[in-house]
Design a protein around this motif. Structure first.
Motif, PDB file in Angstrom:
ATOM      1  N   THR A  46       0.824  -1.209   0.000  1.00  0.00           N
ATOM      2  CA  THR A  46       0.000   0.000   0.000  1.00  0.00           C
ATOM      3  C   THR A  46       0.858   1.259   0.000  1.00  0.00           C
ATOM      4  OG1 THR A  46      -1.791  -1.129   1.132  1.00  0.00           O
ATOM      5  CG2 THR A  46      -1.787   1.262   1.290  1.00  0.00           C
ATOM      6  N   PHE A  47       0.535   2.157  -0.927  1.00  0.00           N
ATOM      7  CA  PHE A  47       1.196   3.458  -0.978  1.00  0.00           C
ATOM      8  C   PHE A  47       0.211   4.558  -0.563  1.00  0.00           C
ATOM      9  CE2 PHE A  47       3.601   1.432  -4.635  1.00  0.00           C
ATOM     10  CZ  PHE A  47       4.876   1.530  -4.088  1.00  0.00           C
ATOM     11  N   VAL A  48       0.730   5.556   0.126  1.00  0.00           N
ATOM     12  CA  VAL A  48       0.001   6.809   0.360  1.00  0.00           C
ATOM     13  C   VAL A  48       0.992   7.892  -0.046  1.00  0.00           C
ATOM     14  CG1 VAL A  48      -1.117   8.322   2.052  1.00  0.00           C
ATOM     15  CG2 VAL A  48      -1.115   5.844   2.426  1.00  0.00           C
ATOM     16  N   GLN A  49       0.559   8.798  -0.920  1.00  0.00           N
ATOM     17  CA  GLN A  49       1.501   9.837  -1.340  1.00  0.00           C
ATOM     18  C   GLN A  49       0.852  11.213  -1.302  1.00  0.00           C
ATOM     19  OE1 GLN A  49       3.177   9.620  -5.358  1.00  0.00           O
ATOM     20  NE2 GLN A  49       5.131  10.406  -4.614  1.00  0.00           N
ATOM     21  N   ALA A  50       1.600  12.168  -0.759  1.00  0.00           N
ATOM     22  CA  ALA A  50       1.219  13.582  -0.825  1.00  0.00           C
ATOM     23  C   ALA A  50       2.193  14.254  -1.782  1.00  0.00           C
ATOM     24  CB  ALA A  50       1.316  14.230   0.548  1.00  0.00           C
ATOM     25  N   LEU A  51       1.652  14.996  -2.724  1.00  0.00           N
ATOM     26  CA  LEU A  51       2.464  15.718  -3.703  1.00  0.00           C
ATOM     27  C   LEU A  51       2.115  17.196  -3.594  1.00  0.00           C
ATOM     28  CD1 LEU A  51       1.596  13.289  -6.616  1.00  0.00           C
ATOM     29  CD2 LEU A  51       3.931  13.666  -5.851  1.00  0.00           C
ATOM     30  N   GLU A  52       3.129  18.043  -3.577  1.00  0.00           N
ATOM     31  CA  GLU A  52       2.911  19.483  -3.484  1.00  0.00           C
ATOM     32  C   GLU A  52       3.638  20.165  -4.626  1.00  0.00           C
ATOM     33  OE1 GLU A  52       3.255  20.011   1.318  1.00  0.00           O
ATOM     34  OE2 GLU A  52       5.117  20.090   0.185  1.00  0.00           O
ATOM     35  N   GLY A  53       2.990  21.161  -5.194  1.00  0.00           N
ATOM     36  CA  GLY A  53       3.661  21.915  -6.253  1.00  0.00           C
ATOM     37  C   GLY A  53       2.674  22.680  -7.099  1.00  0.00           C
ATOM     38  N   ASP A  54       3.186  23.162  -8.202  1.00  0.00           N
ATOM     39  CA  ASP A  54       2.372  23.915  -9.150  1.00  0.00           C
ATOM     40  C   ASP A  54       1.220  23.038  -9.665  1.00  0.00           C
ATOM     41  OD1 ASP A  54       2.202  26.170 -11.251  1.00  0.00           O
ATOM     42  OD2 ASP A  54       2.265  24.324 -12.438  1.00  0.00           O
ATOM     43  N   LYS A  64       0.320  10.740 -15.107  1.00  0.00           N
ATOM     44  CA  LYS A  64       1.334   9.697 -15.361  1.00  0.00           C
ATOM     45  C   LYS A  64       1.311   8.656 -14.256  1.00  0.00           C
ATOM     46  CE  LYS A  64       4.690  12.499 -17.852  1.00  0.00           C
ATOM     47  NZ  LYS A  64       5.987  13.171 -17.761  1.00  0.00           N
ATOM     48  N   ILE A  65       1.220   9.130 -13.029  1.00  0.00           N
ATOM     49  CA  ILE A  65       1.230   8.223 -11.883  1.00  0.00           C
ATOM     50  C   ILE A  65       0.052   7.243 -11.972  1.00  0.00           C
ATOM     51  CG2 ILE A  65       0.838   8.136  -9.369  1.00  0.00           C
ATOM     52  CD1 ILE A  65       2.706  10.530  -9.074  1.00  0.00           C
ATOM     53  N   LYS A  66      -1.111   7.750 -12.361  1.00  0.00           N
ATOM     54  CA  LYS A  66      -2.298   6.882 -12.453  1.00  0.00           C
ATOM     55  C   LYS A  66      -2.101   5.735 -13.434  1.00  0.00           C
ATOM     56  CE  LYS A  66      -5.617   9.854 -13.175  1.00  0.00           C
ATOM     57  NZ  LYS A  66      -6.910  10.519 -13.398  1.00  0.00           N
ATOM     58  N   LEU A  67      -1.284   6.007 -14.483  1.00  0.00           N
ATOM     59  CA  LEU A  67      -1.069   4.986 -15.518  1.00  0.00           C
ATOM     60  C   LEU A  67       0.126   4.090 -15.207  1.00  0.00           C
ATOM     61  CD1 LEU A  67      -1.557   7.211 -18.702  1.00  0.00           C
ATOM     62  CD2 LEU A  67      -3.178   5.557 -17.756  1.00  0.00           C
ATOM     63  N   ASP A  68       0.846   4.396 -14.147  1.00  0.00           N
ATOM     64  CA  ASP A  68       2.075   3.668 -13.831  1.00  0.00           C
ATOM     65  C   ASP A  68       1.767   2.214 -13.470  1.00  0.00           C
ATOM     66  OD1 ASP A  68       4.513   2.757 -12.454  1.00  0.00           O
ATOM     67  OD2 ASP A  68       5.088   4.864 -12.532  1.00  0.00           O
ATOM     68  N   GLU A  69       2.474   1.294 -14.141  1.00  0.00           N
ATOM     69  CA  GLU A  69       2.142  -0.122 -13.954  1.00  0.00           C
ATOM     70  C   GLU A  69       2.712  -0.737 -12.679  1.00  0.00           C
ATOM     71  OE1 GLU A  69       2.995  -2.066 -17.647  1.00  0.00           O
ATOM     72  OE2 GLU A  69       1.207  -1.180 -18.595  1.00  0.00           O
ATOM     73  N   HIS A  71       1.741   0.117  -9.855  1.00  0.00           N
ATOM     74  CA  HIS A  71       0.638   0.076  -8.888  1.00  0.00           C
ATOM     75  C   HIS A  71      -0.709   0.161  -9.599  1.00  0.00           C
ATOM     76  CE1 HIS A  71       0.676   4.765  -8.254  1.00  0.00           C
ATOM     77  NE2 HIS A  71       0.582   4.422  -9.517  1.00  0.00           N
ATOM     78  N   THR A  72      -1.762  -0.051  -8.830  1.00  0.00           N
ATOM     79  CA  THR A  72      -3.115  -0.021  -9.392  1.00  0.00           C
ATOM     80  C   THR A  72      -4.056   0.560  -8.328  1.00  0.00           C
ATOM     81  OG1 THR A  72      -4.818  -1.439 -10.322  1.00  0.00           O
ATOM     82  CG2 THR A  72      -3.434  -2.443  -8.699  1.00  0.00           C
ATOM     83  N   ARG A  73      -5.344   0.611  -8.630  1.00  0.00           N
ATOM     84  CA  ARG A  73      -6.335   1.157  -7.685  1.00  0.00           C
ATOM     85  C   ARG A  73      -5.891   2.518  -7.132  1.00  0.00           C
ATOM     86  NH1 ARG A  73      -6.903  -4.027  -3.953  1.00  0.00           N
ATOM     87  NH2 ARG A  73      -7.822  -2.538  -2.506  1.00  0.00           N
ATOM     88  N   VAL A  74      -5.416   3.363  -8.025  1.00  0.00           N
ATOM     89  CA  VAL A  74      -4.970   4.709  -7.622  1.00  0.00           C
ATOM     90  C   VAL A  74      -6.223   5.536  -7.324  1.00  0.00           C
ATOM     91  CG1 VAL A  74      -3.642   6.733  -8.293  1.00  0.00           C
ATOM     92  CG2 VAL A  74      -2.931   4.477  -9.101  1.00  0.00           C
ATOM     93  N   ASN A  75      -6.305   6.007  -6.100  1.00  0.00           N
ATOM     94  CA  ASN A  75      -7.542   6.592  -5.582  1.00  0.00           C
ATOM     95  C   ASN A  75      -7.227   7.969  -4.972  1.00  0.00           C
ATOM     96  OD1 ASN A  75      -9.876   7.068  -4.084  1.00  0.00           O
ATOM     97  ND2 ASN A  75     -10.105   4.913  -3.493  1.00  0.00           N
ATOM     98  N   LEU A  76      -7.719   9.004  -5.627  1.00  0.00           N
ATOM     99  CA  LEU A  76      -7.445  10.374  -5.172  1.00  0.00           C
ATOM    100  C   LEU A  76      -8.236  10.672  -3.898  1.00  0.00           C
ATOM    101  CD1 LEU A  76      -5.980  13.026  -6.111  1.00  0.00           C
ATOM    102  CD2 LEU A  76      -8.163  13.692  -7.113  1.00  0.00           C
ATOM    103  N   LEU A  77      -7.536  11.062  -2.848  1.00  0.00           N
ATOM    104  CA  LEU A  77      -8.241  11.379  -1.593  1.00  0.00           C
ATOM    105  C   LEU A  77      -8.492  12.869  -1.459  1.00  0.00           C
ATOM    106  CD1 LEU A  77      -6.616   9.136   1.157  1.00  0.00           C
ATOM    107  CD2 LEU A  77      -8.475   8.619  -0.413  1.00  0.00           C
ATOM    108  N   GLY A  78      -7.667  13.679  -2.105  1.00  0.00           N
ATOM    109  CA  GLY A  78      -7.896  15.110  -1.974  1.00  0.00           C
ATOM    110  C   GLY A  78      -6.979  15.921  -2.851  1.00  0.00           C
ATOM    111  N   GLU A  79      -7.477  17.085  -3.232  1.00  0.00           N
ATOM    112  CA  GLU A  79      -6.703  18.037  -4.018  1.00  0.00           C
ATOM    113  C   GLU A  79      -7.043  19.399  -3.432  1.00  0.00           C
ATOM    114  OE1 GLU A  79      -7.281  17.518  -8.268  1.00  0.00           O
ATOM    115  OE2 GLU A  79      -6.400  19.477  -8.616  1.00  0.00           O
ATOM    116  N   THR A  80      -6.066  20.024  -2.767  1.00  0.00           N
ATOM    117  CA  THR A  80      -6.334  21.234  -1.991  1.00  0.00           C
ATOM    118  C   THR A  80      -5.388  22.358  -2.400  1.00  0.00           C
ATOM    119  OG1 THR A  80      -6.416  19.611  -0.198  1.00  0.00           O
ATOM    120  CG2 THR A  80      -6.783  21.893   0.420  1.00  0.00           C
ATOM    121  N   PRO A  81      -5.895  23.555  -2.599  1.00  0.00           N
ATOM    122  CA  PRO A  81      -5.002  24.697  -2.835  1.00  0.00           C
ATOM    123  C   PRO A  81      -4.205  24.987  -1.567  1.00  0.00           C
ATOM    124  CG  PRO A  81      -7.305  25.273  -3.280  1.00  0.00           C
ATOM    125  CD  PRO A  81      -7.310  23.958  -2.590  1.00  0.00           C
TER     126      PRO A  81
END
Ligand SMILES: Cc1cc2nc3c(=O)[nH]c(=O)nc-3n(C[C@H](O)[C@H](O)[C@H](O)COP(=O)(O)O)c2cc1C
Length: 146
Positions: A46-54, A64-69, A71-81
């Motif tokens: 199981t991966f949990v990732q937070a990404l910050e940037g532009d 790209k990450i969603k298509l990366d082989e 891993h699978t079941r990539v599930n967005l938990l949040g997108e916050t300004p």
């Protein structure tokens, strides 16, 4: 800037060395695109990732990450300004979540005992956010070096 958080299921059981090798590439790219964040891996699948940037940079990266082989079941938990980064020092911090980390968050042992941790996080997104939040403070001393 935005912060984007997702969970996913690894397509195999990556060893720490394999994840660290992946991180070396991610960090080079993140350095060039000014992406920071934190990757949590449970040592099993199981991966949990937070990404910050532009915002545009992250939209492209997340696609790209969603298509990366890897891993699978990539599930967005949040997108916050955001106006400020939570992980300014990490082009991608890393923490292996296991029993020895003895992380004091309510529900942590339940999470570790669950046989499908990705599913557990998908059902309890607030717990995934708590995990990330835990490392936002004193992240330097809390994270694994490499
Ligand atoms: C769990 C996971 C986390 C990733 N994190 C990042 C990251 O922080 N930065 C990054 O550039 N690529 C990351 N990737 C890799 C991307 O999916 C993709 O391979 C990479 O961005 C390819 O870039 P390129 O097409 O520009 O060569 C990650 C992949 C996985 C499976």
């Amino acid at each position: 800037m935005i912060e984007l958080v997702y969970i996913s299921k690894a397509n195999k059981r990556f060893t720490t060395a394999e994840v660290q090798a992946m991180l070396r590439t991610f960090r080079q790219k993140n350095h060039a695109t000014e992406v920071t964040g934190l990757l949590l891996y449970d040592g099993y699948g199981t991966f949990v990732q937070a990404l910050e940037g532009d915002s545009e940079v992250l939209t492209t990266l997340y696609a790209k990450i969603k298509l990366d082989e890897r891993h699978t079941r990539v599930n967005l938990l949040g997108e916050t300004p955001i106006s400020k980064r939570s992980f300014p020092d990490w082009r991608m911090g890393y923490k292996n979540l296991d029993l020895s980390s003895a992380i004091e968050i309510e529900g942590y042992s339940d999470f570790l005992e669950h046989n499908d941790r990705t599913d557990y996080l998908a059902q309890k997104p607030n717990f995934a956010m708590d995990l990330l939040e835990h490392f936002k403070h004193n992240s330097k001393s809390n994270l694994d070096e490499d």
